[in-house]
Design a protein around this motif. Structure first.
Motif, mmCIF file in Angstrom:
data_model
loop_
_atom_site.group_PDB
_atom_site.id
_atom_site.type_symbol
_atom_site.label_atom_id
_atom_site.label_comp_id
_atom_site.label_asym_id
_atom_site.label_seq_id
_atom_site.Cartn_x
_atom_site.Cartn_y
_atom_site.Cartn_z
ATOM 1 N N ARG A 70 0.012 -12.974 10.146
ATOM 2 C CA ARG A 70 -1.569 -13.570 10.411
ATOM 3 C C ARG A 70 -2.525 -12.602 9.140
ATOM 4 N NH1 ARG A 70 -0.026 -11.100 14.981
ATOM 5 N NH2 ARG A 70 -1.436 -9.594 15.872
ATOM 6 N N LEU A 71 -3.205 -13.295 8.536
ATOM 7 C CA LEU A 71 -4.268 -12.507 7.585
ATOM 8 C C LEU A 71 -3.665 -12.193 6.413
ATOM 9 C CD1 LEU A 71 -6.515 -10.729 10.331
ATOM 10 C CD2 LEU A 71 -6.971 -13.146 9.100
ATOM 11 N N PHE A 72 -2.387 -12.191 6.229
ATOM 12 C CA PHE A 72 -1.770 -11.917 4.815
ATOM 13 C C PHE A 72 -1.775 -13.153 4.212
ATOM 14 C CE2 PHE A 72 1.185 -8.572 7.130
ATOM 15 C CZ PHE A 72 -0.081 -7.804 7.285
ATOM 16 N N SER A 73 -1.536 -12.886 2.664
ATOM 17 C CA SER A 73 -1.245 -14.181 1.882
ATOM 18 C C SER A 73 -0.641 -14.979 1.851
ATOM 19 C CB SER A 73 -1.683 -13.326 0.412
ATOM 20 O OG SER A 73 -1.454 -14.296 -0.683
ATOM 21 N N SER A 74 -0.762 -16.263 1.430
ATOM 22 C CA SER A 74 0.235 -17.327 1.415
ATOM 23 C C SER A 74 1.415 -16.807 0.293
ATOM 24 C CB SER A 74 -0.265 -18.537 1.575
ATOM 25 O OG SER A 74 -1.099 -18.799 0.379
ATOM 26 N N ASP A 75 0.713 -16.394 -0.607
ATOM 27 C CA ASP A 75 1.470 -15.937 -1.866
ATOM 28 C C ASP A 75 2.695 -14.909 -1.339
ATOM 29 O OD1 ASP A 75 1.907 -15.352 -5.026
ATOM 30 O OD2 ASP A 75 1.883 -13.212 -4.302
ATOM 31 N N ILE A 128 4.222 -7.242 0.087
ATOM 32 C CA ILE A 128 3.532 -6.137 -0.206
ATOM 33 C C ILE A 128 2.701 -5.855 1.061
ATOM 34 C CG2 ILE A 128 1.731 -4.633 -1.502
ATOM 35 C CD1 ILE A 128 2.888 -6.445 -3.954
ATOM 36 N N ALA A 129 2.083 -6.573 1.582
ATOM 37 C CA ALA A 129 0.832 -6.549 2.880
ATOM 38 C C ALA A 129 1.917 -6.112 3.977
ATOM 39 C CB ALA A 129 0.307 -7.798 3.007
ATOM 40 N N LEU A 162 2.621 -2.221 3.518
ATOM 41 C CA LEU A 162 1.545 -1.534 3.713
ATOM 42 C C LEU A 162 0.977 -1.447 5.442
ATOM 43 C CD1 LEU A 162 -0.842 -2.542 0.830
ATOM 44 C CD2 LEU A 162 0.707 -0.715 0.787
ATOM 45 N N TYR A 163 1.251 -2.752 5.821
ATOM 46 C CA TYR A 163 0.594 -2.772 7.427
ATOM 47 C C TYR A 163 1.792 -2.042 8.198
ATOM 48 C CZ TYR A 163 -0.083 -4.849 12.072
ATOM 49 O OH TYR A 163 -0.482 -5.036 13.152
ATOM 50 N N GLU A 164 2.944 -1.686 7.741
ATOM 51 C CA GLU A 164 4.049 -1.024 8.485
ATOM 52 C C GLU A 164 3.468 0.333 8.531
ATOM 53 O OE1 GLU A 164 7.813 -1.555 6.780
ATOM 54 O OE2 GLU A 164 8.042 -3.463 7.694
ATOM 55 N N GLN A 165 2.804 0.899 7.899
ATOM 56 C CA GLN A 165 2.220 2.148 7.501
ATOM 57 C C GLN A 165 1.183 2.330 8.529
ATOM 58 O OE1 GLN A 165 4.227 4.436 5.819
ATOM 59 N NE2 GLN A 165 5.589 2.495 5.682
ATOM 60 N N VAL A 166 0.361 1.605 8.761
ATOM 61 C CA VAL A 166 -0.761 1.612 9.476
ATOM 62 C C VAL A 166 -1.029 1.024 11.136
ATOM 63 C CG1 VAL A 166 -2.226 1.943 7.562
ATOM 64 C CG2 VAL A 166 -1.936 -0.275 8.611
ATOM 65 N N ALA A 167 0.093 0.213 11.342
ATOM 66 C CA ALA A 167 0.035 -0.761 12.402
ATOM 67 C C ALA A 167 -0.135 0.301 13.684
ATOM 68 C CB ALA A 167 1.047 -1.638 12.661
ATOM 69 N N SER A 168 0.578 1.286 13.724
ATOM 70 C CA SER A 168 0.514 2.234 15.063
ATOM 71 C C SER A 168 -0.150 3.544 14.839
ATOM 72 C CB SER A 168 2.195 2.549 15.298
ATOM 73 O OG SER A 168 2.741 1.357 15.361
ATOM 74 N N PHE A 213 -5.854 -7.072 1.216
ATOM 75 C CA PHE A 213 -6.594 -6.943 0.134
ATOM 76 C C PHE A 213 -5.971 -5.766 -0.878
ATOM 77 C CE2 PHE A 213 -10.362 -4.925 -2.219
ATOM 78 C CZ PHE A 213 -10.849 -5.751 -2.654
ATOM 79 N N LEU A 214 -5.527 -4.929 -0.170
ATOM 80 C CA LEU A 214 -4.710 -4.017 -1.133
ATOM 81 C C LEU A 214 -3.483 -4.546 -1.808
ATOM 82 C CD1 LEU A 214 -5.347 -0.709 1.220
ATOM 83 C CD2 LEU A 214 -6.377 -1.078 -0.967
ATOM 84 N N ALA A 215 -2.883 -5.374 -1.336
ATOM 85 C CA ALA A 215 -1.732 -5.916 -1.502
ATOM 86 C C ALA A 215 -1.974 -6.707 -2.827
ATOM 87 C CB ALA A 215 -1.170 -6.849 -0.408
ATOM 88 N N LYS A 216 -3.234 -7.212 -2.926
ATOM 89 C CA LYS A 216 -3.483 -8.356 -4.166
ATOM 90 C C LYS A 216 -3.937 -7.209 -5.170
ATOM 91 C CE LYS A 216 -6.797 -11.533 -5.620
ATOM 92 N NZ LYS A 216 -7.641 -10.859 -6.713
ATOM 93 N N LEU A 217 -4.264 -6.309 -4.996
ATOM 94 C CA LEU A 217 -4.523 -5.098 -6.129
ATOM 95 C C LEU A 217 -3.151 -4.535 -6.705
ATOM 96 C CD1 LEU A 217 -7.566 -3.082 -4.885
ATOM 97 C CD2 LEU A 217 -7.605 -5.101 -6.150
#
Length: 470
Positions: A10-15, A21-22, A25-31, A437-441
């Motif tokens: 949820r909230l990640f790009s459909s691309d 990538i998202a 990245l999320y794995e690093q911050v989720a907890s 957002f960062l994944a897009k960059l």
């Protein structure tokens, strides 16, 4: 009954490339631990550690995001058991109020409230069927039964949510007994306060005359003299800092500041306290007090937050019956460039001063706020607030501020909530949006992925901790 599950993407790009990538990245911050440096939860919850009464009292009554939507579509606040301004409440059965909420849960489709509530239902209470009229009693009984167990007491939930620090917000007149009891309890959870002086700074606040008298009584200062009034603020700020405060908070109608001479300020104050001030005097006094609060922040190091551009309590009839903070605060056009110049002329380059700016006027992000924060060392940008702390608003905030302020002139995320159980949900949404957002960059080769990881961690954890001196 319909099945209910939160999608992992949820909230990640459909691309597909950006989504992958998202995820990484999320794995690093989720907890990561939660830093909640600005909010409006009740410190009594943590001081007393008493069980929450039922599903309605926990999830519906404190959350003006929820009941404002129901009210907008014709559901009376009395039917939901919302407390009135005089402290009374309608004789509303909490189960029936919950049924009314469940029957109308479809009204929240696509809103941030639905995301936050579904996160609570799914991850906190383990529910796996969708909330609707048919499941209202199942939800109510399941949640209310859970609240009677030790693992659902406020302190246990605080620890379960991995909250490292949580700031509440109190008036200068608050004796902070709950915070004192917390410190004396031996519990390791860190709950601090923040200094919100609006009732004794805003001459148009309905409590101002009585609050000013109480301000004098609690400080022992002559608050009807300009010098005594300023001493009273310094005394209470020191008291709040001793109770753990690292920040002040100011909710003004505008961002106008002033830098009057001591003689001019004293004459203005005299008109205010004698009840002879005009509406223009009230605005000028608020403007001067923002600069005075900034001067005190330079002295004592408290971070200053400003939440301007909000027509508070717009619904007069609702305000008169139910009081403040009932969902009727509306955005106003706000001028920051001219409004803040007197304050910034004095303190914008001051190394011991930090001003965190918020806005409800999104048009100012790229035109005013980001360029200002990208120049003045003292300025930082607070995250998307009130109507804009939705995924779309968070994304716009990043898009419209990145080019001139970057990421490091922002302060990460704060939840600004009265609803305790929404804290992990709100932080999860913010982390997911930032990772998307960062994944897009990264996908566009504007960032390397290792930089994206570092940024994701900074936005989720390091920046709010640093900005609020935690």
């Amino acid at each position: 009954m319909l099945p209910f599950k939160l999608h992992q993407d949820r909230l990640f790009s459909s691309d597909p490339a950006q989504r992958a990538i998202a995820r990484r990245l999320y794995e690093q911050v989720a907890s990561l631990p939660i830093i909640s440096p600005h909010g409006h939860t009740d410190p009594a919850w943590f001081a007393d550690n008493a069980p929450f009464a039922n599903a309605t009292e926990l999830l519906l009554v404190p959350d003006h995001y929820v009941f404002r939507m129901l009210y907008s579509l014709g559901i009376p606040l009395d039917a939901l058991g919302i407390p009135r301004r005089d402290g009374s409440r309608a004789d509303a059965d909490p189960r029936q109020a919950w049924r009314l909420f469940a029957q109308n849960f479809h009204l929240f489709r696509g809103t941030p409230s639905s995301m936050w509530l579904n996160h609570v239902f799914h991850d906190v209470f383990g529910l796996r069927i969708r909330l609707e009229a048919r499941t209202a009693d199942t939800y109510y009984d399941h949640i209310t039964a859970a609240l009677s167990r030790p693992e659902f007491r406020p302190r246990a939930l605080f620890e379960r949510f991995r909250i490292e620090v949580l700031a509440t917000t109190e008036s200068p007149l608050d004796p902070l007994h709950h915070h004192a009891n917390l410190r004396a309890s031996g519990w390791n959870g860190r709950v601090i306060t923040a200094y919100r002086p609006d009732p004794v700074i805003d001459p148009e606040h309905e409590q101002f005359p009585a609050a000013l008298e109480a301000f004098g009584a609690i400080t022992g200062e002559d608050v009807h003299s300009w010098s005594g009034y300023l001493r009273a603020h310094r005394q209470r700020r020191a008291f709040f800092a001793k109770a753990g405060a690292t920040a002040t908070d100011h909710g003004h109608p505008s961002a106008v500041t002033a830098d009057l001479s001591s003689v001019q300020a004293g004459k203005l104050f005299d008109r205010i306290v004698r009840g002879k001030g005009s509406a223009e005097d009230a605005e000028l006094f608020r403007a001067q007090m923002l600069t005075e609060m900034a001067a005190m922040s330079v002295e004592d190091g408290l971070v200053m937050q400003l939440h301007p551009g909000c027509f508070r309590n717009h619904n007069r009839a609702l305000f008169e019956r139910y009081g403040r903070d009932k969902g009727a605060d509306l955005p106003l056009r706000t001028d920051y460039v001219h409004g803040l110049k007197p304050l910034l002329d004095r303190f914008g380059n001051e190394p011991n001063f930090r001003l965190i700016l918020f806005t409800l006027d999104e048009s100012t992000y790229s035109r005013e706020l980001a360029p200002m924060a990208g120049h003045y060392p003292a300025l930082h940008l607070g995250p998307a607030w009130w109507f804009h702390d939705a995924p779309e608003g968070m994304w716009r905030f990043r898009e419209w501020t990145l080019s001139s302020a970057g990421f490091y002139n922002t302060v990460g995320f704060n939840d600004d909530t009265r609803a305790f159980l929404s804290i992990p949900a709100r932080h999860d949404v913010a982390r997911r949006v930032d990772c998307a957002f960062l994944a897009k960059l990264v996908a566009e080769h504007r960032l390397d992925e290792d930089e994206g990881v570092e940024l994701a961690v900074d936005l989720a954890y390091n920046l709010p901790k640093r900005a609020y001196k935690l």
